[in-house]
Design an enzyme around this catalytic site. Structure first.
Site, mmCIF file in Angstrom:
data_model
loop_
_atom_site.group_PDB
_atom_site.id
_atom_site.type_symbol
_atom_site.label_atom_id
_atom_site.label_comp_id
_atom_site.label_asym_id
_atom_site.label_seq_id
_atom_site.Cartn_x
_atom_site.Cartn_y
_atom_site.Cartn_z
ATOM 1 N N GLU A 27 23.304 40.474 34.381
ATOM 2 C CA GLU A 27 22.639 39.129 33.740
ATOM 3 C C GLU A 27 22.558 38.198 34.756
ATOM 4 O O GLU A 27 23.462 37.772 35.243
ATOM 5 C CB GLU A 27 23.418 38.575 32.885
ATOM 6 C CG GLU A 27 23.061 38.697 31.345
ATOM 7 C CD GLU A 27 23.802 38.112 30.172
ATOM 8 O OE1 GLU A 27 24.985 38.815 29.948
ATOM 9 O OE2 GLU A 27 23.500 37.288 29.768
ATOM 10 N N ARG A 254 37.242 48.135 33.117
ATOM 11 C CA ARG A 254 36.833 47.079 34.105
ATOM 12 C C ARG A 254 37.840 46.719 35.057
ATOM 13 O O ARG A 254 39.187 47.039 34.890
ATOM 14 C CB ARG A 254 36.377 45.670 33.339
ATOM 15 C CG ARG A 254 37.091 45.412 32.218
ATOM 16 C CD ARG A 254 36.466 44.276 31.644
ATOM 17 N NE ARG A 254 35.929 43.214 32.106
ATOM 18 C CZ ARG A 254 34.757 42.522 32.145
ATOM 19 N NH1 ARG A 254 33.710 43.354 31.507
ATOM 20 N NH2 ARG A 254 34.320 41.513 32.888
ATOM 21 N N LYS A 264 32.797 35.896 34.542
ATOM 22 C CA LYS A 264 31.831 34.916 34.788
ATOM 23 C C LYS A 264 31.997 33.532 33.956
ATOM 24 O O LYS A 264 31.863 32.494 34.311
ATOM 25 C CB LYS A 264 30.491 35.401 34.425
ATOM 26 C CG LYS A 264 29.562 35.698 35.845
ATOM 27 C CD LYS A 264 28.227 35.931 35.361
ATOM 28 C CE LYS A 264 28.241 37.297 34.610
ATOM 29 N NZ LYS A 264 26.905 37.825 34.619
HETATM 30 P P1 ATP Z 1 31.433 38.897 32.945
HETATM 31 O O1 ATP Z 1 32.391 39.396 31.930
HETATM 32 O O2 ATP Z 1 32.132 38.318 34.067
HETATM 33 O O3 ATP Z 1 30.651 37.797 32.204
HETATM 34 P P2 ATP Z 1 29.590 40.749 32.346
HETATM 35 O O4 ATP Z 1 29.610 42.048 32.116
HETATM 36 O O5 ATP Z 1 28.901 39.735 31.543
HETATM 37 O O6 ATP Z 1 30.689 40.100 33.135
HETATM 38 P P3 ATP Z 1 27.040 41.302 33.708
HETATM 39 O O7 ATP Z 1 26.220 40.430 34.603
HETATM 40 O O8 ATP Z 1 26.582 41.655 32.640
HETATM 41 O O9 ATP Z 1 28.362 40.558 33.723
HETATM 42 O O10 ATP Z 1 27.621 42.538 34.525
HETATM 43 C C1 ATP Z 1 26.704 43.343 34.971
HETATM 44 C C2 ATP Z 1 27.582 44.924 35.325
HETATM 45 O O11 ATP Z 1 28.782 44.446 35.879
HETATM 46 C C3 ATP Z 1 27.741 45.372 33.995
HETATM 47 O O12 ATP Z 1 27.268 46.724 33.908
HETATM 48 C C4 ATP Z 1 29.239 45.301 33.617
HETATM 49 O O13 ATP Z 1 29.822 46.397 32.926
HETATM 50 C C5 ATP Z 1 29.826 45.308 35.134
HETATM 51 N N1 ATP Z 1 31.105 44.370 35.388
HETATM 52 C C6 ATP Z 1 31.008 43.081 35.044
HETATM 53 N N2 ATP Z 1 32.520 42.671 35.287
HETATM 54 C C7 ATP Z 1 33.143 43.758 35.677
HETATM 55 C C8 ATP Z 1 34.484 44.310 35.821
HETATM 56 N N3 ATP Z 1 35.508 43.120 35.925
HETATM 57 N N4 ATP Z 1 34.720 45.355 36.386
HETATM 58 C C9 ATP Z 1 33.832 46.265 36.337
HETATM 59 N N5 ATP Z 1 32.673 46.097 36.113
HETATM 60 C C10 ATP Z 1 32.174 45.069 35.732
HETATM 61 MG MG MG Z 2 27.249 40.761 30.258
#
Ligand code: ATP
Ligand code: MG
Length: 547
Positions: A27, A254, A264
């Protein structure tokens, strides 16, 4: 990509010769962090292993948070990490027309309806894990009515919150995600890419699933918290009659790292609250922070390969990442000399005003790094911790009467010390062996240790920034709302260093091993007159098991 449970799934499918396509779907509402790196290495690694493709897809469905600057930064960080050339970009917002048409298709099939319940009512009607949901009075509107209402929603006739479009699934499902989830909501804020063209915006589940289908993604890899969303993902594919082979959602754990936070939302709070200096603060687990700290992209990729892939949440020790940095930097960082806490040494048998230029290897194990010249003069600085007036027997540094090697220079014997009024040593006197130029004993005699040093008159003063882990607690999120209380009070310590003169012109991002001290990276805050260096990592793991 090493074998893991996902490659096992794909290997089993290869019999039916399924091609492989993956995607990394950030995102654009913040910067990438080390957790994203795990997902990136996985998605690109799987695609590469099966000669498929991985797309970078911006999941930019929320006009309130999606920003061009984040999309740009994400693409840049991906390039830095080493994957960009393999990653054509896509945008979920490019599929808005298709997504909208698919929503209409669900309405026509009697599988979606416009609901005028308020946000609070929606939550209340949803029920919980222990109580069943309640059907909305709007649930049984006619198809014609729903089509007309959705048309008016889409035309901007209603205010945000006035109504939503919901899938019609099952309000009694034990899986809360299947209790008539919201597909579309009204938003009036202009979207950074499509402007004011759209008044309704699709939600995550609907968007992910259909974007995957449009792009021909075969394996949609996501983190474990989406396990319960999978039945919904499959419901969309089935009800919209997506032809085989359909994308398959597979979840993995994760990345959690101790001593920091990898989300984030929390990282945003650290920046907004002024607890760090920005998204690229070297203490941050963001790719920008790690990069500014001096962590090579290769070390992050190696780290992701080492932690492997599981279906169970585990916390990884940040030492593992630091060890990957050390291994990479040991090979790639040129050596240099710097003194953090200087003690002046006057060499009595070296004439005042005389200067010498001594060759020094830039890398002890790789002649390809070449040599540089170090200026030498009557006064040098050594590290205060490298001198003791009354040393224990096994002390291997400088002490009265003892002899050590000044690296690449001469053997030096201590002949005396001077104290200030408090009895603290302020100056050391010594004599060099003139026949030991280059640091080699003419008669092969052994000396007790080798010290780093800089010529006092030539040394350049710099700022060095030393960092501690951001949190004293290994898992600050376990403290809930109180997580900020676990912040390390002085996680940034700024000090001074005296550098060999060649280091003034280092471009930001250049990492050196300051001999015996650690790896240090030139920071963009510095100037040739006053360089700034971040400590990337110490030379050795300082952690010892307790007890
Ligand atoms: P956050 O929880 O930090 O806001 P998010 O999942 O909302 O992370 P996105 O930008 O939606 O952030 O994530 C893009 C991709 O990265 C998604 O497929 C998500 O599953 C993966 N991702 C995010 N955080 C992790 C993590 N800590 N470990 C592994 N994969 C991750
Ligand atoms: Mg997300």
């Amino acid at each position: 990509m090493k074998d893991n449970f996902i490659t096992a799934i794909i290997d089993a499918q290869q019999a039916t010769s399924r091609s492989v396509q993956t995607r990394f779907p950030p995102e654009p509402n913040g910067y990438l962090h080390i957790g994203h790196a795990k997902s990136i290495c996985l998605n690109f690694g799987i695609a590469a292993r099966y000669a498929g493709q991985c797309l970078l897809r911006f999941d930019d469905t929320n006009p309130e948070t999606a920003r061009a600057k984040y999309a740009q930064a994400i693409a840049e960080d991906l390039r830095w990490l080493g994957f960009a050339s393999a990653a054509p970009s896509r945008y979920a917002s490019d599929y808005f027309a298709h997504l909208h048409a698919s929503a209409v298709q669900l309405i026509e099939a009697g599988l979606a309806y416009v609901d005028t319940l308020s946000g609070a009512q929606l939550r209340e009607y949803r029920g919980s894990l222990t109580t069943p949901g309640k059907e909305s009075p709007d649930r049984n509107r006619s198809v014609a009515e729903n089509l007309e209402l959705f048309r008016r929603m889409s035309a901007g006739e209603f205010a945000p919150g006035a109504c939503v479009l919901r899938a019609k699934i099952d309000m009694n499902s034990p899986n809360l995600h299947l209790r008539d989830p919201v597909l579309y909501r009204i938003r009036t804020q202009p979207h950074y890419r499509v402007g004011t063209r759209w008044k309704v915006f699709p939600l995550y589940d609907f968007t992910q699933c259909l974007s995957d289908a449009v792009e021909g993604v075969t394996h949609s890899l996501c983190t474990l918290e989406f396990e319960d969303n999978r039945p919904l993902y499959e419901w969309f594919l089935e009800k919209l009659q997506i032809p085989d082979p359909r994308p398959q959602q597979i979840e993995f754990a994760r990345l959690k790292l101790n001593g920091t936070v990898v989300s984030k939302r929390l990282l945003t709070q650290l920046v907004d609250g002024g607890h760090v200096r920005g998204w690229d603060d070297p203490r941050m687990p963001t790719l920008r922070g790690l990069r500014r700290r001096g962590c090579p992209a290769e070390a992050i990729r190696e780290f992701c390969a080492k932690i492997g892939l599981t279906k169970k949440d585990t916390t990884i020790d940040i030492q593992l990442l630091e060890n990957c940095m050390r291994e990479e930097l040991d090979r790639t960082a040129p050596r240099a000399m710097a003194v953090l806490e200087p003690l002046r040494v006057v060499i009595e048998n070296y004439p005042d005003g005389q200067e010498d230029s001594l060759p020094a290897a830039n890398h002890p194990a790789d002649a390809g790094f070449g040599e540089r010249q170090l200026p030498f003069s009557r006064e040098v600085y050594i590290e205060r911790t490298d001198f003791m007036e009354q040393p224990p027997a096994r002390y291997r540094r400088l002490a009265p009467g003892r002899e050590v090697r000044l690296r690449y220079a001469y053997l030096l014997q201590c002949t005396g010390v001077e104290h200030d009024v408090h009895g603290r040593v302020v100056l050391v006197r010594g004599r060099i062996d003139p026949d030991s130029r280059g640091g080699r004993a003419p008669d092969g005699r052994k000396v007790r240790g080798t010290l780093h040093w800089v010529s006092a008159q030539h040394a350049l003063e710099a700022e060095v920034r030393l960092y501690q882990p951001l949190f004293t607690d290994s898992d600050p999120t376990a403290l809930g709302e109180q997580w900020l209380q676990a912040l390390t009070p002085d996680s940034l310590q700024s000090g001074r260093a005296w550098l060999e003169p060649g280091l003034t012109a280092a471009p930001p991002g250049q990492v050196y091993q300051f001999e015996r001290l650690g790896y240090f990276c030139a920071d963009p805050d510095g100037s040739p007159q006053r360089p700034v260096y971040n400590r990337t990592v110490t030379l050795r793991d300082s952690w010892r098991p307790p007890g």
